[in-house]
Design an enzyme around this catalytic site. Structure first.
Site, short mmCIF file in Angstrom:
data_model
loop_
_atom_site.label_atom_id
_atom_site.label_comp_id
_atom_site.label_asym_id
_atom_site.label_seq_id
_atom_site.Cartn_x
_atom_site.Cartn_y
_atom_site.Cartn_z
N ARG A 1 0.64 -1.39 0.19
CA ARG A 1 0.12 0.07 -0.07
C ARG A 1 0.54 1.22 0.12
NH1 ARG A 1 -3.64 -2.45 -1.67
NH2 ARG A 1 -5.12 -3.22 -0.44
N GLU B 1 -3.41 7.72 -4.06
CA GLU B 1 -3.76 7.25 -5.45
C GLU B 1 -4.70 8.01 -5.84
OE1 GLU B 1 -3.85 3.37 -6.31
OE2 GLU B 1 -2.28 3.10 -4.91
N HIS C 1 -1.96 1.05 -9.44
CA HIS C 1 -1.85 -0.44 -8.94
C HIS C 1 -2.57 -2.04 -9.93
CE1 HIS C 1 -4.07 -0.66 -4.66
NE2 HIS C 1 -3.79 -1.84 -4.94
C1 GLV Z 1 -4.90 -5.06 -4.07
O1 GLV Z 1 -4.01 -4.66 -3.76
C2 GLV Z 1 -5.42 -6.17 -3.27
O2 GLV Z 1 -5.49 -5.88 -1.85
O3 GLV Z 1 -6.32 -6.82 -3.58
#
Ligand code: GLV
Length: 341
Positions: free
Chosen positions: A273, A302, A320
């Protein structure tokens, strides 16, 4: 979006009403819900990130469950609205659930689901891809080619870092971190140093067994080490990949001071993250250390990047996409089929 305008409805006469805030890949999940007597409403609004207000409008007066996304803020307001509408379940289409206030869900009696397991390999594979792209300067070299700058092979052209024999550092050796570690150790014969609150005996056993295999074949065995502190990993590793959950304890885990502890030519990868890294500090670090490279799938705010990041050649940035892969179904061998049916 005061009132949701664009909705796709499946099985209109279903007994239970479930809302999906986004269309999702495939049809298996749709069929499964229909088989369970669900009227499924999929929000097909063009707007990428739905606000709390948008989602409250989607929930409406009667809603048994919601399937939502990591971009949504599932806290007090949404769980209270869902519970008022009779909702009993919320599923986050993500393994990470830092966007979900689990205490609020408990308070309103809403069960929460996420997607561990199915995202392990895909996320580890993207972290490995970013590692290779950063180590071998693939994005820079690609831009160079497309700009028509290649006028012949040269011994010094885009020299990168060889991974073999270097040390890969993993911070957070859970499912994804361990899968990434195995890929890098076995695929590239890297030594491993990892930091986790828990010991990963399976990972240690894997590296030990692989080291024995290499030794038996006359090759230099790989090694592993469980670091006592995270800083030990930062100081010793050539490649560092971050795989912790995001919570109060991991916010800005990699900050200015910690960046300064890393090797000048290290490569930092983040597919966890964004807020795990202090992104503004990272931009400064990249500016002052051109041999330091980073591969980022996630960002602190983001969909935005901190000013300056996009201009840096030593940063590889992707939007992402770690979970964005599909399983290719191979057609069954017709010969086998003939005998099976
Ligand atoms: C994507 O970032 C997830 O956490 O699945």
């Amino acid at each position: 979006m005061a009132k949701p305008v664009s909705i796709e409805v499946w099985n209109p006469s279903g007994k239970y009403r479930v809302v999906s805030t986004k269309p999702m890949p495939g049809t298996r999940w749709i069929n499964l819900l229909i088989q369970n007597d669900v009227r499924l409403e999929i929000c097909t609004e063009k707007k990428t990130i739905l606000s709390v207000e948008d989602i409250i409008a989607l929930i409406g007066d009667k809603c048994d469950g919601v399937i939502g996304q990591l971009t949504e803020d599932w806290g007090e307001e949404l769980f209270s609205a869902l519970s008022k509408a009779g909702g009993k379940a919320f599923s986050n289409m993500a393994v990470g659930y830092n966007n979900v206030d689990v205490d609020a869900a408990n308070k309103y009696g809403v069960a929460v689901g996420n997607t561990p397991g199915v995202l392990t390999e895909t996320t580890a594979e993207l972290a490995a891809s970013l590692t290779l792209a950063a180590a071998r300067r693939i994005v820079e070299a690609d831009e160079f080619m497309r700009a028509g700058l290649y006028d012949g092979w040269l011994p010094h052209l885009f020299v990168g870092n060889l991974l073999k024999g270097q040390t890969v550092g993993v911070i957070g050796a859970g499912r994804i971190g361990s899968a990434y570690a195995r890929m890098m150790v076995e695929g590239f014969k890297m030594n491993l140093i990892y930091y986790d609150l828990y010991q990963s005996t399976r990972l240690e056993k894997f590296v030990t067994a692989y080291a024995a295999f290499l030794k038996a074949n006359g090759e230099t065995p790989v090694t592993w080490k469980r670091a006592a502190t995270m800083d030990e990993v930062l100081q010793e590793a050539d490649i560092i990949s971050l795989h912790p959950v995001l919570d109060k304890t991991t916010y800005h885990l990699v900050n200015k001071e910690r960046l300064a502890k890393m090797k000048k030519e290290a490569i930092l990868i983040n597919c966890s993250r964004g807020p795990v890294i202090d992104e503004a500090a990272l931009v400064e670090h990249l500016k002052h250390n051109p041999m330091f490279r980073v591969g980022l799938d996630v960002f602190e705010e983001e969909p935005y990047m901190k000013p300056g990041l996009a201009e840096l050649k030593n940063a590889i940035v992707v939007p992402h996409i770690a979970s964005a892969s599909k399983v290719i179904i191979i057609n069954p061998n017709p010969y086998i089929k003939k005998f099976r049916y």
